[in-house]
Design a protein around this motif. Structure first.
Motif, PDB file in Angstrom:
ATOM      1  N   ARG A 107       0.816  -1.225   0.000  1.00 37.07           N
ATOM      2  CA  ARG A 107       0.000   0.000   0.000  1.00 37.07           C
ATOM      3  C   ARG A 107       0.848   1.273   0.000  1.00 37.07           C
ATOM      4  O   ARG A 107       0.496   2.265  -0.617  1.00 37.07           O
ATOM      5  N   GLY A 108       1.970   1.252   0.687  1.00 37.47           N
ATOM      6  CA  GLY A 108       2.822   2.432   0.751  1.00 37.47           C
ATOM      7  C   GLY A 108       3.719   2.615  -0.459  1.00 37.47           C
ATOM      8  O   GLY A 108       4.384   3.641  -0.585  1.00 37.47           O
ATOM      9  N   GLY A 109       3.765   1.630  -1.336  1.00 42.93           N
ATOM     10  CA  GLY A 109       4.630   1.717  -2.510  1.00 42.93           C
ATOM     11  C   GLY A 109       6.108   1.603  -2.173  1.00 42.93           C
ATOM     12  O   GLY A 109       6.959   2.055  -2.931  1.00 42.93           O
ATOM     13  N   ASN A 110       6.422   0.971  -1.024  1.00 40.83           N
ATOM     14  CA  ASN A 110       7.819   0.821  -0.611  1.00 40.83           C
ATOM     15  C   ASN A 110       8.416  -0.523  -0.980  1.00 40.83           C
ATOM     16  O   ASN A 110       9.619  -0.653  -1.127  1.00 40.83           O
ATOM     17  N   MET A 111       7.555  -1.539  -1.086  1.00 39.22           N
ATOM     18  CA  MET A 111       8.011  -2.905  -1.298  1.00 39.22           C
ATOM     19  C   MET A 111       7.318  -3.502  -2.513  1.00 39.22           C
ATOM     20  O   MET A 111       6.162  -3.200  -2.801  1.00 39.22           O
ATOM     21  N   SER A 112       8.046  -4.385  -3.199  1.00 39.83           N
ATOM     22  CA  SER A 112       7.491  -5.127  -4.323  1.00 39.83           C
ATOM     23  C   SER A 112       7.518  -6.615  -3.981  1.00 39.83           C
ATOM     24  O   SER A 112       8.495  -7.112  -3.418  1.00 39.83           O
ATOM     25  N   TYR A 113       6.447  -7.297  -4.314  1.00 39.50           N
ATOM     26  CA  TYR A 113       6.313  -8.739  -4.095  1.00 39.50           C
ATOM     27  C   TYR A 113       6.168  -9.367  -5.472  1.00 39.50           C
ATOM     28  O   TYR A 113       5.287  -8.982  -6.244  1.00 39.50           O
ATOM     29  N   TYR A 114       7.017 -10.335  -5.760  1.00 39.13           N
ATOM     30  CA  TYR A 114       7.095 -10.932  -7.086  1.00 39.13           C
ATOM     31  C   TYR A 114       6.700 -12.401  -6.995  1.00 39.13           C
ATOM     32  O   TYR A 114       7.238 -13.157  -6.187  1.00 39.13           O
ATOM     33  N   TYR A 115       5.739 -12.781  -7.818  1.00 39.94           N
ATOM     34  CA  TYR A 115       5.223 -14.141  -7.858  1.00 39.94           C
ATOM     35  C   TYR A 115       5.491 -14.666  -9.274  1.00 39.94           C
ATOM     36  O   TYR A 115       5.008 -14.074 -10.239  1.00 39.94           O
ATOM     37  N   ALA A 116       6.221 -15.783  -9.400  1.00 39.50           N
ATOM     38  CA  ALA A 116       6.600 -16.260 -10.735  1.00 39.50           C
ATOM     39  C   ALA A 116       6.345 -17.757 -10.905  1.00 39.50           C
ATOM     40  O   ALA A 116       6.136 -18.476  -9.935  1.00 39.50           O
ATOM     41  N   HIS A 117       6.396 -18.186 -12.160  1.00 41.44           N
ATOM     42  CA  HIS A 117       6.161 -19.562 -12.609  1.00 41.44           C
ATOM     43  C   HIS A 117       4.692 -19.964 -12.459  1.00 41.44           C
ATOM     44  O   HIS A 117       4.382 -21.149 -12.307  1.00 41.44           O
ATOM     45  N   GLY A 169      14.747  -2.966  -7.719  1.00 41.69           N
ATOM     46  CA  GLY A 169      14.615  -3.050  -6.270  1.00 41.69           C
ATOM     47  C   GLY A 169      15.755  -3.834  -5.632  1.00 41.69           C
ATOM     48  O   GLY A 169      16.452  -4.608  -6.283  1.00 41.69           O
ATOM     49  N   GLU A 170      15.943  -3.621  -4.339  1.00 42.68           N
ATOM     50  CA  GLU A 170      16.967  -4.339  -3.582  1.00 42.68           C
ATOM     51  C   GLU A 170      16.318  -5.557  -2.933  1.00 42.68           C
ATOM     52  O   GLU A 170      15.436  -5.431  -2.082  1.00 42.68           O
ATOM     53  N   ALA A 171      16.744  -6.741  -3.355  1.00 44.19           N
ATOM     54  CA  ALA A 171      16.138  -7.983  -2.868  1.00 44.19           C
ATOM     55  C   ALA A 171      16.402  -8.185  -1.384  1.00 44.19           C
ATOM     56  O   ALA A 171      17.506  -7.934  -0.897  1.00 44.19           O
ATOM     57  N   ILE A 172      15.354  -8.619  -0.684  1.00 41.18           N
ATOM     58  CA  ILE A 172      15.517  -9.037   0.704  1.00 41.18           C
ATOM     59  C   ILE A 172      14.974 -10.464   0.809  1.00 41.18           C
ATOM     60  O   ILE A 172      14.086 -10.866   0.056  1.00 41.18           O
ATOM     61  N   ASN A 173      15.494 -11.208   1.722  1.00 41.00           N
ATOM     62  CA  ASN A 173      15.147 -12.617   1.850  1.00 41.00           C
ATOM     63  C   ASN A 173      13.766 -12.781   2.482  1.00 41.00           C
ATOM     64  O   ASN A 173      13.569 -12.407   3.639  1.00 41.00           O
ATOM     65  N   PRO A 174      12.803 -13.382   1.759  1.00 41.93           N
ATOM     66  CA  PRO A 174      11.468 -13.593   2.328  1.00 41.93           C
ATOM     67  C   PRO A 174      11.433 -14.663   3.418  1.00 41.93           C
ATOM     68  O   PRO A 174      10.545 -14.654   4.262  1.00 41.93           O
ATOM     69  N   TYR A 175      12.398 -15.578   3.400  1.00 39.74           N
ATOM     70  CA  TYR A 175      12.352 -16.713   4.317  1.00 39.74           C
ATOM     71  C   TYR A 175      12.265 -16.306   5.795  1.00 39.74           C
ATOM     72  O   TYR A 175      11.353 -16.741   6.495  1.00 39.74           O
ATOM     73  N   PRO A 176      13.190 -15.479   6.311  1.00 42.16           N
ATOM     74  CA  PRO A 176      13.089 -15.146   7.739  1.00 42.16           C
ATOM     75  C   PRO A 176      11.813 -14.364   8.077  1.00 42.16           C
ATOM     76  O   PRO A 176      11.285 -14.489   9.177  1.00 42.16           O
ATOM     77  N   ILE A 177      11.318 -13.611   7.127  1.00 35.69           N
ATOM     78  CA  ILE A 177      10.075 -12.865   7.359  1.00 35.69           C
ATOM     79  C   ILE A 177       8.910 -13.837   7.464  1.00 35.69           C
ATOM     80  O   ILE A 177       8.096 -13.762   8.389  1.00 35.69           O
ATOM     81  N   LEU A 178       8.822 -14.782   6.534  1.00 32.81           N
ATOM     82  CA  LEU A 178       7.732 -15.750   6.553  1.00 32.81           C
ATOM     83  C   LEU A 178       7.827 -16.692   7.749  1.00 32.81           C
ATOM     84  O   LEU A 178       6.810 -17.081   8.329  1.00 32.81           O
ATOM     85  N   VAL A 179       9.043 -17.054   8.144  1.00 36.33           N
ATOM     86  CA  VAL A 179       9.215 -17.965   9.274  1.00 36.33           C
ATOM     87  C   VAL A 179       8.786 -17.295  10.581  1.00 36.33           C
ATOM     88  O   VAL A 179       8.192 -17.932  11.436  1.00 36.33           O
ATOM     89  N   THR A 180       9.072 -16.014  10.723  1.00 39.76           N
ATOM     90  CA  THR A 180       8.745 -15.337  11.986  1.00 39.76           C
ATOM     91  C   THR A 180       7.366 -14.683  11.982  1.00 39.76           C
ATOM     92  O   THR A 180       6.770 -14.508  13.034  1.00 39.76           O
ATOM     93  N   ARG A 181       6.854 -14.328  10.799  1.00 40.69           N
ATOM     94  CA  ARG A 181       5.584 -13.580  10.743  1.00 40.69           C
ATOM     95  C   ARG A 181       4.563 -14.172   9.786  1.00 40.69           C
ATOM     96  O   ARG A 181       3.521 -13.585   9.540  1.00 40.69           O
ATOM     97  N   GLY A 182       4.878 -15.330   9.212  1.00 44.27           N
ATOM     98  CA  GLY A 182       4.006 -15.907   8.196  1.00 44.27           C
ATOM     99  C   GLY A 182       2.763 -16.561   8.764  1.00 44.27           C
ATOM    100  O   GLY A 182       2.786 -17.168   9.830  1.00 44.27           O
ATOM    101  N   ILE A 183       1.670 -16.425   8.044  1.00 47.69           N
ATOM    102  CA  ILE A 183       0.390 -17.021   8.405  1.00 47.69           C
ATOM    103  C   ILE A 183       0.026 -18.013   7.308  1.00 47.69           C
ATOM    104  O   ILE A 183       0.072 -17.679   6.124  1.00 47.69           O
TER     105      ILE A 183
END
Length: 194
Positions: A107-117, A169-183
């Motif tokens: 919503r803030g236009g700060n982050m991009s989420y990319y879904y592929a394949h 964009g500057e890539a950040i690792n989704p894994y630690p975010i999903l592991v600690t905050r994922g639903i």
């Protein structure tokens, strides 16, 4: 003889430069702080039914001569792909590597989420459409350079530059975010197949 003297002096000069350069202290790493983004408080694991313990951290793996820069979430073909956060669909794109892809901005236009394949998009998906965390946006597939026998979602998060060019964009690792905050979203019946 004159050529030999010049050659020896040149080699000596290069050696002195190399020795001096080796003695210079390394430049300290600059700590870059990522923007505080409310969307990262809680995030849907973007494949229906996938639990935290099923995720694998392959963000830093080598892929075709470059760093992967994403995680692959394995799931049967046709499993719903979910919007990880509230945001806007900014780009629907087909590429040789990613196949059928989606770029979502928060919503803030700060982050991009990319879904592929992706196998296909959900009916009615279009650029500019607002989505809510957990909305179905597509389905797991193996388009692009993904192996046909290994359907998965290639999921990447990046910090957007001021220009909002998602490819920069500057890539950040989704894994630690999903592991600690994922639903995990389990309200979908998964009918896919591998």
């Amino acid at each position: 003889m004159k050529k030999w003297v010049i050659a020896v002096l040149a080699i000596g000069f290069v050696c002195v430069l190399a020795w001096t350069a080796a003695d210079l202290p390394a430049r300290p790493a600059v700590a870059r702080s990522l923007p505080v983004v409310a969307a990262l408080d809680r995030m849907i694991i973007p494949v229906a039914g996938v639990r935290v313990e099923e995720l694998k951290d392959n963000f830093g793996d080598a892929r075709s001569g470059h760093m992967h820069g994403a995680i692959d979430i394995m799931a049967p073909r046709g499993t719903p792909v979910l919007a990880a956060v509230d945001g806007t669909i900014r780009k629907l794109f087909t590429s040789r590597a990613g196949g059928l892809t989606i770029y979502e901005f928060d919503r803030g236009g700060n982050m991009s989420y990319y879904y592929a394949h992706l196998d296909h998009y959900v009916d009615g998906l279009r650029e500019g459409r607002e989505v809510h965390r957990g909305d179905v946006i597509g389905y797991v597939g193996s388009t692009g350079n993904a192996p046909a026998h290994a359907p998965h979602l290639h999921f990447a998060i990046s910090v957007l530059p001021a220009t909002k060019e998602w490819w920069k964009g500057e890539a950040i690792n989704p894994y630690p975010i999903l592991v600690t905050r994922g639903i995990t979203e389990e309200r979908f019946e998964v009918r896919g197949s591998n």
